[in-house]
Design a protein around this motif. Structure first.
Motif, short mmCIF file in Angstrom:
data_model
loop_
_atom_site.label_atom_id
_atom_site.label_comp_id
_atom_site.label_asym_id
_atom_site.label_seq_id
_atom_site.Cartn_x
_atom_site.Cartn_y
_atom_site.Cartn_z
N UNK A 30 -6.79 44.73 115.88
CA UNK A 30 -5.55 45.43 115.53
C UNK A 30 -5.79 46.44 114.41
N UNK A 31 -5.35 47.67 114.63
CA UNK A 31 -5.55 48.72 113.64
C UNK A 31 -4.23 49.45 113.39
N UNK A 32 -3.99 49.76 112.16
CA UNK A 32 -2.80 50.52 111.78
C UNK A 32 -3.27 51.77 111.04
N UNK A 33 -3.25 52.90 111.75
CA UNK A 33 -3.74 54.14 111.14
C UNK A 33 -2.61 54.94 110.49
N UNK A 34 -1.38 54.41 110.58
CA UNK A 34 -0.23 55.08 109.96
C UNK A 34 0.59 54.06 109.17
N UNK A 35 -0.03 53.40 108.19
CA UNK A 35 0.64 52.30 107.48
C UNK A 35 1.83 52.71 106.62
N UNK A 36 1.94 54.00 106.31
CA UNK A 36 3.03 54.45 105.44
C UNK A 36 4.28 54.89 106.21
N UNK A 37 4.27 54.72 107.51
CA UNK A 37 5.44 55.11 108.31
C UNK A 37 6.44 53.98 108.38
N UNK A 38 7.68 54.36 108.63
CA UNK A 38 8.73 53.34 108.79
C UNK A 38 8.45 52.46 110.01
N UNK A 39 7.90 53.07 111.07
CA UNK A 39 7.60 52.31 112.29
C UNK A 39 6.57 51.22 112.04
N UNK A 40 5.59 51.51 111.22
CA UNK A 40 4.58 50.53 110.87
C UNK A 40 5.20 49.36 110.12
N UNK A 41 6.05 49.65 109.16
CA UNK A 41 6.71 48.60 108.38
C UNK A 41 7.59 47.73 109.28
N UNK A 42 8.32 48.37 110.18
CA UNK A 42 9.20 47.63 111.09
C UNK A 42 8.37 46.71 111.99
#
Length: 249
Positions: A30-42
């Motif tokens: 699992x990778x999160x390349x956009x951790x600062x987005x609202x979608x990532x937090x949700x």
């Protein structure tokens, strides 16, 4: 209270069959390349353990596509699942032992517009079912390529949406009208699932397996292989029966 419970049950995923519980679906990276987005937090709030979530839903895809772990199933070693901020929904890439799935944080935000946790899980699982089908499904031979948007493409995308329908992540309002059985995606998917619900409960498994058994592959050849020489069960006659049952003609 009863009404709320009923709403939750609509989105409840199917249990994992015993024979699939220990099946190795592949390691989930699992990778999160956009951790600062609202979608990532949700996403991380709704799904705190992505690897387990993806593994569990992969088993639901497998039990929809195959009779047992002893079937001829493509063996995956790694599923690279990436959250990414981009204008789209999701996509599967790669083949063989390693495949990738990317999921749009923008789509997550859009799906969570009304702060509906159940709706987001429903959509996220549905998209995941579709992409994981591409990872595990069999591929027909002798009927063109994905890029020509012909029979091969219709099989691949139709099966992916059929698995999503079969697992309760499309509703009746998502079913398109018109088209043909070769239109792909939801048009083909709802048709294939209707056959499974009304003619043969194992149809999706048999249809997937027909990719190994019918060469060169065609819808007509696959239906004849599954149902025999019964005129009632040709693809054209079943499509017409389906259209009438749905009230489209």
């Amino acid at each position: 209270m009863a009404k709320n419970k009923e709403k939750k049950d609509i989105h409840k995923p199917a249990p994992i069959e015993k024979q699939w519980r220990k099946y190795f679906v592949g390691n989930v990276d699992f990778r999160d390349v956009s951790p600062n987005t609202a979608g990532s937090e949700i996403y991380k709030h709704i799904i705190p353990d992505p690897s387990s979530y993806i593994t569990e839903n992969a088993k639901r895809v497998l039990q929809t596509l195959y009779f047992s772990p002893k079937d001829s199933i493509p063996k995956l070693e790694t599923i690279i699942y990436t959250l990414k901020d981009y204008d789209g929904i999701s996509a599967k890439s790669g083949s063989g032992k390693t495949i990738g799935i990317v999921y749009s944080t923008r789509w997550i935000e859009k799906s969570f517009a009304n702060n509906d946790t159940a709706k987001l899980d429903y959509e996220t699982r549905g998209v995941l079912y579709h992409e994981l089908t591409h990872a595990y499904q069999l591929e027909p031979k002798g009927c063109g390529t994905y890029g020509d948007h012909g029979i091969y493409w219709a099989f691949i995308e139709g099966m992916a949406d059929a698995v999503r329908v079969a697992n309760g992540c499309f509703t009746a309002k998502d079913r398109p009208k018109g088209g043909t059985w070769t239109s792909g995606y939801r048009t083909t998917g709802f048709f294939l699932n209707w056959i499974a619900e009304n003619k043969d409960k194992n149809f999706l498994r048999k249809f997937n397996r027909s990719a190994l058994e019918v060469i060169p592959w065609s819808f007509e050849g696959a239906f004849k292989h599954i149902f025999g020489d019964n005129e009632k069960y040709t693809v054209e006659n079943l499509w017409n029966e389906y259209q009438k049952a749905m009230g489209d003609i």
